[in-house]
Design an enzyme around this catalytic site. Structure first.
Site, PDB file in Angstrom:
ATOM      1  CB  CYS A   1      -0.987  -0.037   1.153  1.00  0.00           C
ATOM      2  SG  CYS A   1      -2.376   1.093   0.933  1.00  0.00           S
TER       3      CYS A   1
ATOM      4  NE  ARG B   1      -8.912   5.787   3.389  1.00  0.00           N
ATOM      5  CZ  ARG B   1      -7.666   6.202   3.221  1.00  0.00           C
ATOM      6  NH1 ARG B   1      -7.424   7.476   2.990  1.00  0.00           N
ATOM      7  NH2 ARG B   1      -6.667   5.360   3.272  1.00  0.00           N
TER       8      ARG B   1
ATOM      9  CG  HIS C   1      -3.110  -2.829   4.440  1.00  0.00           C
ATOM     10  ND1 HIS C   1      -1.868  -2.460   4.866  1.00  0.00           N
ATOM     11  CD2 HIS C   1      -3.605  -1.760   3.786  1.00  0.00           C
ATOM     12  CE1 HIS C   1      -1.627  -1.218   4.480  1.00  0.00           C
ATOM     13  NE2 HIS C   1      -2.653  -0.775   3.822  1.00  0.00           N
TER      14      HIS C   1
HETATM   15  N1  GLN Z   1      -1.841   6.804   2.308  1.00  0.00           N
HETATM   16  C1  GLN Z   1      -2.111   5.929   1.215  1.00  0.00           C
HETATM   17  C2  GLN Z   1      -3.506   6.044   0.649  1.00  0.00           C
HETATM   18  O1  GLN Z   1      -4.449   6.351   1.367  1.00  0.00           O
HETATM   19  C3  GLN Z   1      -1.815   4.518   1.662  1.00  0.00           C
HETATM   20  C4  GLN Z   1      -2.764   3.978   2.693  1.00  0.00           C
HETATM   21  C5  GLN Z   1      -2.382   2.628   3.203  1.00  0.00           C
HETATM   22  O2  GLN Z   1      -1.189   2.247   3.269  1.00  0.00           O
HETATM   23  N2  GLN Z   1      -3.391   1.901   3.629  1.00  0.00           N
HETATM   24  O3  GLN Z   1      -3.658   5.833  -0.529  1.00  0.00           O
END
Ligand code: GLN
Length: 240
Positions: A94, A128, A191
């Protein structure tokens, strides 16, 4: 046999138990009689990629990715780039995955220039991309994972995706790709962590590491009955 792992920024980039990937690699190698040593490469600590067989970097929030940028550019970027181009095994999750690309423009307009070791870029949006998801690698491994990111990643011609989407968003929610693959570097949005959930993928990485260091090595099969049951349950509940 001994395998050395560099865990980059373990104290800063460790969302949703990403360090479980190191535990899975270690346990699966130990079970085959291979010794594993892991060094924490934190901020301010320099490292030489030649000393390691595997590089691992987890995910983080936009804030941590910004804070790390200066430190990354003080030499770690060159070592990581050297490892990637030289065919070392690397797994990046990520936020750590995003850092291997050219840049990450956050949803609120902040421009983070990254190392450009791989041909892709990332742009954030306020909505998101969250949820359990699944994708298939070119070997046919059906990987289950969990994603939560604002960044949309767009791959260039110089790299291939890690997989094609079965369900979920993946790189950007548009082109059906997930993650990146180049030489022996694997980048993914998953993740959760990804390797304990997907033992076949863990073994793919392990076979590449052993091949790099000791030549082609047959991996003794392990009893993955519980892992397979868990994977099937995830597919049943969230994917199909
Ligand atoms: N900050 C990055 C995003 O939101 C990665 C987030 C994460 O590692 N879960 O895209």
């Amino acid at each position: 046999m001994i395998i050395n792992i560099a865990h980059l920024y373990p104290d800063m980039l460790n969302l949703y138990g990403d360090r479980g990937n190191i535990i899975a690699l270690t346990e699966r190698m130990n079970a085959r009689g291979i010794e594993v040593k892991t060094d924490a490469i934190t901020m301010g600590k320099s490292f030489n990629a030649d000393d390691y067989d595997i590089l691992f970097i987890g995910g983080g929030q936009d804030f941590e990715q910004d804070v790390l940028l200066d430190d990354l550019k003080k030499g770690k970027d060159a070592e990581i780039n050297k490892a990637i181009q030289g065919g070392k095994v690397m797994l990046a999750i990520c936020g750590g995955y995003q850092m291997l690309g050219k840049y990450y423009k956050t949803y609120d307009g902040k421009m983070l220039e990254y190392m450009g070791a791989l041909d892709f870029y990332t742009e954030g949006k306020p909505e998101r991309m969250i949820g359990n998801y699944a994708f298939k690698t070119k070997e046919g491994i059906e990987v289950v994972g969990f994603e939560n990111h604002s960044g949309r990643t767009y791959l260039g011609d110089g790299v291939e995706p890690l997989g094609t989407m079965i369900k979920g968003y993946g790189n950007n929610g548009e082109d059906g790709t997930e993650g990146v693959r180049f030489n022996n570097t694997f980048g993914t949005y998953s993740h959760g962590p990804i390797l304990p959930k997907n033992p076949q993928l863990a073994d793919l990485l392990i076979s590449k590491v052993l091949e790099n260091k000791y030549g082609k090595t047959e991996l003794t099969p392990l009893d993955d009955d519980l892992e397979e049951k868990a994977r099937k349950q995830v597919f049943k509940l969230y994917i199909k």
